[in-house]
Design an enzyme around this catalytic site. Structure first.
Site, mmCIF file in Angstrom:
data_model
loop_
_atom_site.group_PDB
_atom_site.id
_atom_site.type_symbol
_atom_site.label_atom_id
_atom_site.label_comp_id
_atom_site.label_asym_id
_atom_site.label_seq_id
_atom_site.Cartn_x
_atom_site.Cartn_y
_atom_site.Cartn_z
ATOM 1 N N GLY A 212 0.894 -1.158 0.061
ATOM 2 C CA GLY A 212 0.014 -0.179 0.108
ATOM 3 C C GLY A 212 0.971 1.054 -0.065
ATOM 4 N N ASN A 213 0.340 2.340 0.352
ATOM 5 C CA ASN A 213 0.816 3.615 0.384
ATOM 6 C C ASN A 213 0.391 4.507 1.257
ATOM 7 O OD1 ASN A 213 -0.874 5.560 -0.841
ATOM 8 N ND2 ASN A 213 -0.702 4.167 -2.686
#
Ligand code: CTP
Length: 402
Positions: A212-213
C-alpha cells in the site's frame, strides 16, 4: 448540511402581527448554520422586542440610523449592512413596507438597506386576505419581481383579523425550506455529476498482507466535499481511509484494490460530466496472491509484481464529453513530465505536485500545486490548505462550464 450554513443573512422585520414569528425564524436560520443580523422597522418593535431578536441572532438589532442609547456612537450604515449580506429576507413584509420597497420610499433603515442591497432579496408578505388580493398589492408583487426580488408566497389559514384566507406569512419552517430549495437550485454545479477517486489502494500479497502507500485520501475527500457543496452529485471512489464524509450529495464507494477502483470507476464513468483522479493508485501488484498466509522460511523472499491498470489513462481512452482531471507527483523535470502525462492520458487538466515544494504531498494538511491545461497553459498556485486547493480545482471546473 444546509445550504444556508455559513451564509450571512440580513433579516428585515416589518410591523405586522406575524413579526412574533420572526423569533422562530431567526432560531431556525441560526440552527441551519447562518449568521443573522436583524433590522426592524420602528413599528415592528410594537410586536416583538429587539432584545428577543438580538438574543436569538447573537447580534445587535438595528432599527434607526442612529444609536438611540449612545449619541456619540457611530451611525448605523445601511450600505455596510447591505454589503455584508449574502441574502436579505424581509419577513414579515407588510403592505406598507412592500409599497415603500416598490416606490423606493426610503424613510427608515430597513428600506434604505433594501435599496442598497446587491444580494438576492426574498420577501414573505403578511397581511389580511383582502389586502393580499388588492390590485395595488398584486401590482406591487409584480414590480418587486421585475426588480429581481423573490416572493415567498403567503399561506392560507386563520388570520389575525379573525377571517380565514390567504395572506398569513409563510410558516418559519416553510420560509427556511423555500430559501434552501431556491438556493440549491441555483448552485453552480447543480445538475452535474462528478466522479472523484481518493486514497491509496491495497494490493494483496496473501490474506493478511498487502502493498500500500501513505495516502490519507484527504485531497480527494476535500474535492468531493467542495463539489457537493456547490450542488454536484458526487461519486467518491475511495481506497482504504479513516476519513468519513456525510453529505446527501455524495455516494461513497469504498474499494480496496486498484482493480476494484478501476471496475467501480468504469461503472459510473459514462454517466458523469467530470472525473477527477486524486487517488494514489498502486502502480504494481503481486502477480500471484497466496491463498494461505505465507510462512516465513528462507532468509530472503521475492514477490513478483505486475502492472496494475492505469485507471485515469483508461478513462482518457473512452472519454467523450467528460472533463478529465488527473494529478501528477513529480520529483524532477516536473512541467515536462506533467505535459507528457496530459497527452498520454488524454487529460483536460493536470494538477501537478512537486515533491521539491515544501508542504506538498502525502500526510500534509497543505499542498502546493501547478495547474497545466491541455493547451499547456501553466498556472502555478501558492502553498494552501488542501481545502483551498480543492476550491481552486472546482473553480477550474466552473471556468470550463462558464
Ligand atoms: N492513476 C490511476 N491509475 C493508476 C495510476 C495512476 O488512475 N494505476 C492516476 C492517479 O490517480 C493520478 C495520476 O494517474 O491522477 C497520476 O499518475 P502518477 O502516479 O503520477 O504517474 P504515473 O502515470 O503512474 O507515472 P509515473 O509513476 O511513471 O510518474
Amino acid at each position: 448540511m444546509s445550504v444556508l450554513s455559513g451564509k450571512k443573512i440580513l433579516l428585515g422585520v416589518s410591523g405586522g402581527i406575524a413579526a412574533y414569528k420572526s423569533a422562530i425564524l431567526v432560531r431556525l436560520l441560526i440552527k441551519a448554520g447562518a449568521q443573522v443580523k436583524v433590522i426592524m422597522t420602528p413599528a415592528a418593535k410594537d410586536f416583538v422586542t429587539p432584545l428577543t431578536l438580538s438574543t436569538l441572532s447573537k447580534n445587535p438589532v438595528y432599527s434607526s440610523f442612529f444609536n438611540e442609547e449612545d449619541e456619540n456612537a457611530e451611525w448605523n450604515n445601511h450600505v455596510d449592512f447591505a454589503l455584508w449580506a449574502d441574502l436579505m429576507l424581509i419577513a414579515p413584509a407588510t403592505a406598507n413596507t412592500l409599497s415603500k420597497m416598490v416606490n423606493g420610499n426610503c424613510d427608515n433603515l430597513l428600506i434604505a438597506t433594501y435599496l442598497s442591497a446587491k444580494c438576492p432579496v426574498y420577501f414573505a408578505p403578511a397581511m389580511d386576505l383582502d389586502m393580499y388580493k388588492h390590485p395595488s398589492t398584486l401590482a406591487g408583487f409584480r414590480s418587486l419581481r421585475d426588480f429581481g426580488n423573490i416572493i415567498i408566497p403567503a399561506e392560507k389559514g386563520e388570520l389575525a383579523s379573525g377571517l380565514s384566507g390567504e395572506g398569513r406569512m409563510a410558516e418559519p419552517e416553510n420560509i427556511v425550506a423555500f430559501l434552501e430549495k431556491d438556493l440549491e437550485s441555483k448552485l453552480p454545479l447543480k445538475g452535474k455529476k462528478i466522479l472523484v477517486t481518493a486514497g491509496p489502494t491495497y494490493e494483496a500479497i496473501d490474506p493478511v498482507r498487502f502493498i500500500g502507500n501513505h495516502s490519507t485520501g484527504k485531497m480527494g475527500f476535500d474535492i468531493a466535499k467542495a463539489a457537493a457543496n456547490l450542488g454536484a452529485e458526487v461519486i467518491l471512489v475511495s481506497g482504504p481511509t479513516h476519513l468519513q464524509l456525510k453529505n446527501s450529495n455524495v455516494t461513497l464507494e469504498s474499494v480496496t484494490s486498484a482493480q476494484e477502483m478501476y471496475d467501480t470507476c468504469h461503472r459510473y464513468f459514462k454517466e458523469v460530466d467530470v472525473a477527477i483522479a486524486a487517488a494514489a493508485v498502486a502502480d504494481y501488484k503481486p502477480k500471484n496472491v497466496a491463498a494461505q498466509k505465507i510462512k516465513k522460511s528462507d532468509v530472503s523472499f521475492v514477490i513478483e509484481l505486475e502492472k496494475t491498470k492505469d485507471i485515469l489513462a483508461s478513462l482518457g481512452e473512452i472519454k467523450e464529453q467528460q472533463f478529465l482531471i488527473g494529478f501528477a507527483l513529480e520529483t524532477e523535470n516536473e512541467i515536462e513530465h506533467a505535459k507528457q502525462k496530459i497527452q498520454k492520458k488524454n487529460l483536460d487538466l493536470i494538477v501537478l505536485n512537486s515533491l521539491n515544494d515544501k508542504g506538498a504531498g502525502f500526510g500534509q494538511p497543505t499542498n502546493k500545486v501547478t495547474f497545466i491545461d491541455k493547451n499547456f497553459v501553466i498556472t502555478p498556485m501558492d502553498l494552501k490548505s488542501k481545502e483551498d486547493v480543492a476550491a481552486d480545482i472546482i473553480n477550474k471546473i466552473l471556468e470550463h462550464y462558464a
